[in-house]
Design a protein around this motif. Structure first.
Motif, PDB file in Angstrom:
ATOM      1  N   ALA A 181      15.229 -27.656 -13.815  1.00  0.00           N
ATOM      2  CA  ALA A 181      16.569 -27.080 -14.025  1.00  0.00           C
ATOM      3  C   ALA A 181      16.587 -26.048 -15.159  1.00  0.00           C
ATOM      4  N   PRO A 182      16.023 -26.349 -16.337  1.00  0.00           N
ATOM      5  CA  PRO A 182      16.021 -25.325 -17.403  1.00  0.00           C
ATOM      6  C   PRO A 182      15.212 -24.087 -17.032  1.00  0.00           C
ATOM      7  N   LEU A 183      14.087 -24.283 -16.349  1.00  0.00           N
ATOM      8  CA  LEU A 183      13.281 -23.128 -15.941  1.00  0.00           C
ATOM      9  C   LEU A 183      14.055 -22.257 -14.973  1.00  0.00           C
ATOM     10  N   ARG A 184      14.669 -22.875 -13.987  1.00  0.00           N
ATOM     11  CA  ARG A 184      15.453 -22.126 -13.010  1.00  0.00           C
ATOM     12  C   ARG A 184      16.603 -21.389 -13.693  1.00  0.00           C
ATOM     13  N   GLY A 185      17.260 -22.047 -14.662  1.00  0.00           N
ATOM     14  CA  GLY A 185      18.350 -21.407 -15.403  1.00  0.00           C
ATOM     15  C   GLY A 185      17.868 -20.216 -16.213  1.00  0.00           C
ATOM     16  N   PHE A 186      16.713 -20.391 -16.890  1.00  0.00           N
ATOM     17  CA  PHE A 186      16.157 -19.294 -17.679  1.00  0.00           C
ATOM     18  C   PHE A 186      15.847 -18.091 -16.784  1.00  0.00           C
ATOM     19  N   LEU A 187      15.203 -18.342 -15.657  1.00  0.00           N
ATOM     20  CA  LEU A 187      14.842 -17.243 -14.763  1.00  0.00           C
ATOM     21  C   LEU A 187      16.070 -16.596 -14.127  1.00  0.00           C
ATOM     22  N   VAL A 237      12.355 -10.810 -15.795  1.00  0.00           N
ATOM     23  CA  VAL A 237      11.206 -11.691 -16.038  1.00  0.00           C
ATOM     24  C   VAL A 237      10.829 -12.373 -14.724  1.00  0.00           C
ATOM     25  N   ARG A 238      11.837 -12.901 -14.021  1.00  0.00           N
ATOM     26  CA  ARG A 238      11.582 -13.567 -12.743  1.00  0.00           C
ATOM     27  C   ARG A 238      10.890 -12.609 -11.781  1.00  0.00           C
ATOM     28  N   ARG A 239      11.394 -11.399 -11.699  1.00  0.00           N
ATOM     29  CA  ARG A 239      10.823 -10.414 -10.764  1.00  0.00           C
ATOM     30  C   ARG A 239       9.388 -10.047 -11.162  1.00  0.00           C
ATOM     31  N   ALA A 240       9.139  -9.915 -12.450  1.00  0.00           N
ATOM     32  CA  ALA A 240       7.787  -9.577 -12.913  1.00  0.00           C
ATOM     33  C   ALA A 240       6.793 -10.685 -12.580  1.00  0.00           C
ATOM     34  N   LEU A 241       7.255 -11.938 -12.650  1.00  0.00           N
ATOM     35  CA  LEU A 241       6.349 -13.067 -12.467  1.00  0.00           C
ATOM     36  C   LEU A 241       6.300 -13.625 -11.053  1.00  0.00           C
ATOM     37  N   ASP A 242       7.301 -13.333 -10.233  1.00  0.00           N
ATOM     38  CA  ASP A 242       7.284 -13.926  -8.892  1.00  0.00           C
ATOM     39  C   ASP A 242       6.528 -13.076  -7.868  1.00  0.00           C
ATOM     40  N   GLY A 243       6.206 -11.838  -8.227  1.00  0.00           N
ATOM     41  CA  GLY A 243       5.414 -10.985  -7.349  1.00  0.00           C
ATOM     42  C   GLY A 243       6.211 -10.167  -6.361  1.00  0.00           C
ATOM     43  N   SER A 244       7.538 -10.200  -6.458  1.00  0.00           N
ATOM     44  CA  SER A 244       8.331  -9.427  -5.495  1.00  0.00           C
ATOM     45  C   SER A 244       7.999  -7.935  -5.582  1.00  0.00           C
ATOM     46  N   TRP A 245       7.645  -7.460  -6.759  1.00  0.00           N
ATOM     47  CA  TRP A 245       7.253  -6.058  -6.937  1.00  0.00           C
ATOM     48  C   TRP A 245       5.917  -5.765  -6.251  1.00  0.00           C
ATOM     49  N   LEU A 246       5.130  -6.829  -6.021  1.00  0.00           N
ATOM     50  CA  LEU A 246       3.811  -6.689  -5.411  1.00  0.00           C
ATOM     51  C   LEU A 246       3.870  -6.805  -3.888  1.00  0.00           C
ATOM     52  N   GLY A 247       4.936  -7.409  -3.398  1.00  0.00           N
ATOM     53  CA  GLY A 247       5.077  -7.595  -1.962  1.00  0.00           C
ATOM     54  C   GLY A 247       4.662  -8.976  -1.490  1.00  0.00           C
TER      55      GLY A 247
END
Length: 185
Positions: free
Chosen positions: A24-30, A36-46
């Motif tokens: 829950a805290p991680l999801r809230g932070f992101l 930050v979420r976009r940089a780490l989840d790879g959506s920019w990479l495809g």
């Protein structure tokens, strides 16, 4: 196809309350930090970033293990290379962990519990690798080799669970393509 026995055991672990403490805290932070979420989840990479990052630490740890074995067979030059490989693996693990945590934030239910055990085994493995690097610095190579070998075995369990997350549950599969039309990311 029936899941392997170990996966069935992990699926049934009563972890939801513990998992919620972290999830829950991680999801809230992101959610509050979409860049930050976009940089780490790879959506920019495809596609998810985590699977693209994990080969480096795993490869470095594997190289360290092979070089440790070479030192046992009389190649003293391999000891320094093993030390360096384990250190590189630890440094490379940091972005892989951050991307993995971000990927975990998207999961629900049983896959979220399995991913928690996947992460816990990788944390344990990483702690063993840190211990091995410390023992190497103290010139306790034999103990360091035992600890890193045990860490590698634990890493194998975590890696197998990661494979189950991708191939059994489809964790991360299709998430990026579904999100491409979402402009709030």
């Amino acid at each position: 196809m029936r899941a392997p026995w170990l996966l069935r055991v992990v699926e049934r672990l009563p972890l939801d309350e513990i998992v919620d403490v972290f999830h829950a805290p991680l999801r809230g932070f992101l959610a509050r930090h979409p860049r930050v979420r976009r940089a780490l989840d790879g959506s920019w990479l495809g596609h998810p970033l985590h699977p693209a990052l994990i080969p480096l630490p795993i490869g470095a740890f594997t190289t360290g293990l092979v070089l440790d074995a070479a030192t046992l067979f009389g190649c003293p030059w391999a000891a320094r290379g093993a030390d360096l490989a384990f250190t590189i693996g630890l440094v490379a693990a940091v972005p892989a962990v951050l991307a993995g945590l971000t990927e975990w934030s998207y999961l629900e239910g049983t896959p979220r519990r399995v991913a928690f055990v996947h992460a816990a085994s990788n944390v344990a493995s990483t702690q063993m690798m840190v211990g091995s690097v410390i023992l190497r610095a103290m010139d306790l190579r034999g103990a360091a080799m035992v600890v890193s070998t045990l860490g590698f075995v634990v890493l194998g369990v975590g890696a197998w669970l990661g494979g189950e997350l991708a191939f059994h549950y489809g964790a991360g599969v299709g998430r990026i393509s579904e999100d491409r039309g979402n402009t709030d990311r």
